[in-house]
Write a protein that holds these residues in place. Structure first.
Motif, short mmCIF file in Angstrom:
data_model
loop_
_atom_site.label_atom_id
_atom_site.label_comp_id
_atom_site.label_asym_id
_atom_site.label_seq_id
_atom_site.Cartn_x
_atom_site.Cartn_y
_atom_site.Cartn_z
N UNK A 163 -11.98 85.69 -25.97
CA UNK A 163 -12.01 85.02 -24.57
C UNK A 163 -11.42 85.98 -23.55
N UNK A 164 -11.75 85.59 -22.25
CA UNK A 164 -11.35 86.51 -21.17
C UNK A 164 -10.40 85.45 -20.18
N UNK A 165 -9.05 85.81 -20.01
CA UNK A 165 -8.37 84.97 -19.22
C UNK A 165 -8.49 85.46 -17.61
N UNK A 166 -8.82 84.42 -16.87
CA UNK A 166 -9.02 84.65 -15.37
C UNK A 166 -7.34 84.54 -14.89
N UNK A 170 -0.06 77.15 -12.53
CA UNK A 170 1.19 77.34 -11.90
C UNK A 170 2.39 77.13 -12.90
N UNK A 171 2.34 76.20 -13.74
CA UNK A 171 3.51 75.94 -14.72
C UNK A 171 3.23 76.86 -16.17
N UNK A 172 2.26 77.57 -16.08
CA UNK A 172 1.94 78.53 -17.01
C UNK A 172 1.83 77.94 -18.32
N UNK A 173 1.56 76.69 -18.46
CA UNK A 173 1.17 76.17 -19.71
C UNK A 173 -0.26 76.14 -20.05
N UNK A 174 -0.96 76.55 -18.96
CA UNK A 174 -2.47 76.41 -19.16
C UNK A 174 -3.24 78.05 -18.87
N UNK A 175 -4.36 78.24 -19.46
CA UNK A 175 -5.01 79.56 -19.10
C UNK A 175 -6.46 79.11 -19.09
N UNK A 176 -7.17 79.65 -17.78
CA UNK A 176 -8.22 79.39 -17.57
C UNK A 176 -9.18 80.50 -18.10
N UNK A 177 -10.13 80.27 -19.31
CA UNK A 177 -10.88 81.25 -20.03
C UNK A 177 -12.28 81.09 -19.95
N UNK A 178 -12.84 82.30 -20.25
CA UNK A 178 -14.29 82.15 -20.70
C UNK A 178 -14.36 82.84 -21.98
N UNK A 179 -15.18 81.95 -22.78
CA UNK A 179 -15.74 82.53 -24.09
C UNK A 179 -17.36 83.00 -23.93
#
Length: 424
Positions: A163-166, A170-179
């Motif tokens: 995956x690539x993380x954009x 803000x709380x750093x608990x989640x990552x927006x990704x593209x597979x």
């Protein structure tokens, strides 16, 4: 012998699904021997498997060769539009403006694609529309609008997926990704970041694919239940998965896998392998967007073809572009059946209607048959009350599943809604 009995049991259960009020389906769902005969009528050479597999891995590893997530920012933010709809959360209460404001603020799209980073999934990973585990239902009191239709569930991607993380929330608990197949939010503990050295070691060019469903793997403790179509690079006699260090960076790990659970990719597209994979996928519970580690209609077709090296897009509409689409929207019900029987190729033809996709497997008793992972048949009683006959799994049916059941709603006949077929 035990395997054959299991297969016969699966098919018998499929038949029972469509029996209600002592009224049976108009045809008998095929027994194991019938499935064998249907599979023999497929085109073993419908694709150049080596060429297709190269294309598959070009797409699979594309996130690691990209410089940024490919979606324009406004497309990546599409899920924020749910704030303008009435949606219910896990407590069946309406999501408030304050709830949406908090989630949207946390999504941190000001940082979109600012410093993209390459990563890999450490487990089978839910891809969420918004950075939250809260489900979003429409009206959960209505058939087809509550569980399992969580509109915050976008998809599921398997362990070992590049995956690539954009950016992070803000709380750093989640990552927006593209597979290679989907974009959205994943929990940060489900991925690890990779560097060039990791990628070099992971891309062995010797890739194996799982052909068994939901078997456990260990490293050395339990890591995951592996799904059909999961990719494992092989080095020597070991298989690679990633784990993370204390800084969320990926480390190569070598594990053992049993030979009966994994095969070199591509698996030969022959009758025995088609039957083997079909039997692994049949009876799996329905999972909207891959919810609860299960499959929906398009991930069923996607995972059936992946071991053979054939790449399919993630949703049903997009899968119609993975081959030659033949329109049949203006045909009558009988004409549609004849069209499919004439033009469809068993085990390499998709049957499409808006929001649903099925795999055509041939003809029995002059009726075209399909395999699909489906939630329900829509019914309507004499008073006009609408309800569902729940199927909730992958099964084999005619193109008119449920016809013959009391209160069958002809307006919701699947065949009536079929608009075309795609020859892969």
């Amino acid at each position: 012998m035990i395997r054959n009995l299991k297969n016969l049991t699966l098919v018998a259960l499929s038949t029972l699904l469509f029996t209600a009020c002592s009224i049976k389906e108009p045809i008998v769902i095929p027994k194991n021997q019938d499935i064998i005969e249907l599979s023999k009528k497929a085109d073993d050479d419908f694709i150049n498997q080596n060429k297709a597999t190269k294309d598959y891995f070009d797409k699979y590893f594309r996130p690691w060769s990209a410089s940024k997530v490919s979606y324009p920012k406004n497309e990546a933010m599409w899920g924020l539009s749910y704030k303008n709809r009435k949606v219910y959360l896990e407590n069946h209460q309406l999501a408030t403006k304050e709830w949406f404001d908090k989630v949207i603020n946390n999504s941190n799209f000001d940082e979109y694609n600012v410093v993209p980073k390459k990563a890999i999934t450490l487990k089978n990973t839910n891809v969420r529309v918004l950075p939250s585990n809260s489900p979003m239902f429409y009206d959960p009191t209505k058939p087809g609008e509550g569980f399992p239709f969580d509109y915050n569930q976008n998809s599921l991607i398997k362990i070992n997926t590049p995956v690539l993380v954009s950016h992070l929330s803000k709380d750093k608990a989640w990552a927006y990704i593209e597979s290679s197949i989907v974009g959205g939010w994943v929990e940060i503990n489900s991925i690890a970041f990779v560097n060039d050295e990791f990628i070099k070691n992971f891309k062995t060019t010797n890739y194996y694919v799982s052909v068994k469903e939901k078997f456990p793997i260990y490293d050395p403790i339990f890591r995951e239940y592996v799904k059909v179509a999961t990719i494992f690079p092989k080095k020597g006699d070991k298989y690679i998965i990633a784990k993370k260090d204390d800084n969320q960076n990926a480390i190569i790990t070598y594990i053992d896998l049993q030979n009966d659970k994994i095969e070199a990719m591509p698996v030969s597209f022959n009758s025995a392998n088609r039957i083997k994979l079909l039997n692994e996928l049949l009876e799996e519970p329905y999972g909207w967007g891959g919810l609860l580690n299960n499959r929906d209609c398009s991930s069923f077709t996607q995972d059936f073809f992946a071991p053979f090296g054939k790449f399919l897009h993630r949703n049903s509409k997009a899968q119609t572009t993975n081959g030659k689409f033949l329109d049949m929207s203006n045909l009558s019900l009988d004409e549609k059946k004849e069209f499919i029987k004439k033009h469809g190729v068993p085990f390499s033809t998709l049957v499409y209607l808006k929001g649903h996709i099925m795999l055509y497997v041939g003809v029995k008793n002059d009726e075209p048959l399909v395999v699909h992972n489906v939630w329900s048949v829509r019914l309507k009683d004499d008073t006009g009350r609408k309800y569902r006959h729940i199927i909730g799994k992958a099964t084999i049916t005619t193109l008119e599943p449920g016809k013959g059941i009391k209160d069958f709603d002809e307006d919701n006949n699947i065949l009536k809604k079929v608009t075309g077929i795609t020859i892969l």
